[in-house]
Design an enzyme around this catalytic site. Sequence first.
Site, short mmCIF file in Angstrom:
data_model
loop_
_atom_site.label_atom_id
_atom_site.label_comp_id
_atom_site.label_asym_id
_atom_site.label_seq_id
_atom_site.Cartn_x
_atom_site.Cartn_y
_atom_site.Cartn_z
N ARG A 155 59.40 -88.81 -32.68
CA ARG A 155 58.69 -89.79 -33.33
C ARG A 155 59.31 -91.05 -33.40
NH1 ARG A 155 56.12 -86.07 -38.39
NH2 ARG A 155 55.14 -84.54 -37.24
N ASP A 173 65.43 -97.61 -18.75
CA ASP A 173 66.81 -97.41 -18.24
C ASP A 173 66.99 -95.97 -18.72
OD1 ASP A 173 69.11 -97.18 -17.36
OD2 ASP A 173 69.85 -99.00 -18.43
#
Length: 520
Positions: free
Chosen positions: A210, A280
């Site tokens: 979350r 990334d």
Amino acid sequence: MIERKRTTVLFLLLAVFTSHAQLPAFPGAEGFGKFTTGGRCGEVYHVTNLDDSGPGSFRDAVSVSNRIVVFDVGGVINISTRIVIKKNIYIAGQTAPGGGITIYGNGVALNNDSGNNIIRYIRIRMGKNGDSGKDALAVSAGQNYILDNVSISWGKDGTVDVNGTGIDNLTLQDCIVGQGINISNHSTGGLMQSGKWSIIRTLYIDNKTRNPKARGTHECINSVLYNWASNGYIMGDTEGHSECNLIGNYFIYGPSSSSNSHITNTTAAFQVYGADNWIDDNKNGTLDGRLMTDYKTATVMRSPFNHPGVINLMSAQDALEYVIENAGASKTRDAVDNFLIDELLSYGIKGRIITTEDDNEIPGNVGTVVNGTPPIDTDRDGMPDSWEEKYGLNPHDANDRNGTELSADGYTNLEMYLNELAGDPVAFRHSTSSRQNSALQSESLQVHQIAGLITLRIHSNLPFEVELLDISGRRIDGRHTGVHGLNDIQFSCKYLTPGVHFMRVKYNGMKKVVPVIVMH
């Protein structure tokens, strides 16, 4: 022959201002909650101690509506039970001396008694002793909230949960939401699923899941997610309709992050306009991401929704640098935020999902937050005597706090002080400019442009710093320092968008904002 693009810079002796139908909470307020008014024209309450309750305490300060809360003390407020913030309150954490204010031991609630709240420059750290099943910051009701430069951590259920009925118009900007504790196997950044909301230039870090769980009408702009575990940004996880602008964000996998988890639980009912979002995921200690092109099963829109957005949209890379420098209660960063930023800067090497705050091995868990000496405020109106005298106000008349004679935009005199203290680009009326300039006459300033560079020439009698700001007051270039004598401070025009920018000169505890118009 290729003609080089010419950039023209126009220096103005007086700022250029735009009239607004509504006044933002402060210069630089953005998103759905930008027009929150807080305690404007209300009672001023001075927090004078670090007690859990009683006269002069933070709990007492926020227990009555229609207040502006200022701090005469800095340090850690240890609380045993949750604090509810009442309606129409501005918590001005930027006024705290020393290392600022940390609230530790339990959580803060915004509920049916709350609404129209401005919260700036404080730290809310719940932790292992907080109520079971509760959030570090819970928004369960109310409308019009803006949290600016707030550090929030160690929730037991959610760290920031926005979940309830009747909630609307909320902004979380320049914040840190970190380290939901996993003591009950429920480490989360939190739910953001009620009303219209904005997450802007905010860091979510070390939350298992979350980050956030997002639903409804919302925008997430120029923010950073780092070292989630199972789920990064949860897109809906429901057949309920969502309209999301996801723009200029960086998703950086950490040691805890599962593969292909930066966005999860997508559904066709989740409509997303996505642009300039980067991933990334190699965890190699170097920032070397790639552009996100796959939004899984979410419905991708060709144009953005008509959400508020931001005045100065940064690239994801520039937003990362901004977050590193500015997110959280960054007027003075504490040991916890420094710890988290250090993890982020490892780009995949450092980070963990903690069981409790003890795992960080920071002394006292929150570190040392030093006290300081507040300025003298004889009439207790929230404005120091020295500031009132500087701008021609009466330090023995508390009622002058609600005047608007200093502001070109309509902010009260007290708000002008609070805005200036926070580093916002305040706009003074022309009639007060002579007072302002007389206080800053140790400088001589000239601005010109040559070969794509803005040059600010300053002849100063004191050491100083210069920052380049966008029109919302957010720094878009690093600090430049100068010394006694003649200095040429240069900024590149290459990445500047056309329009109004500001140079903020700071020296000897004072600030001067110099407007500049860039036209391509």
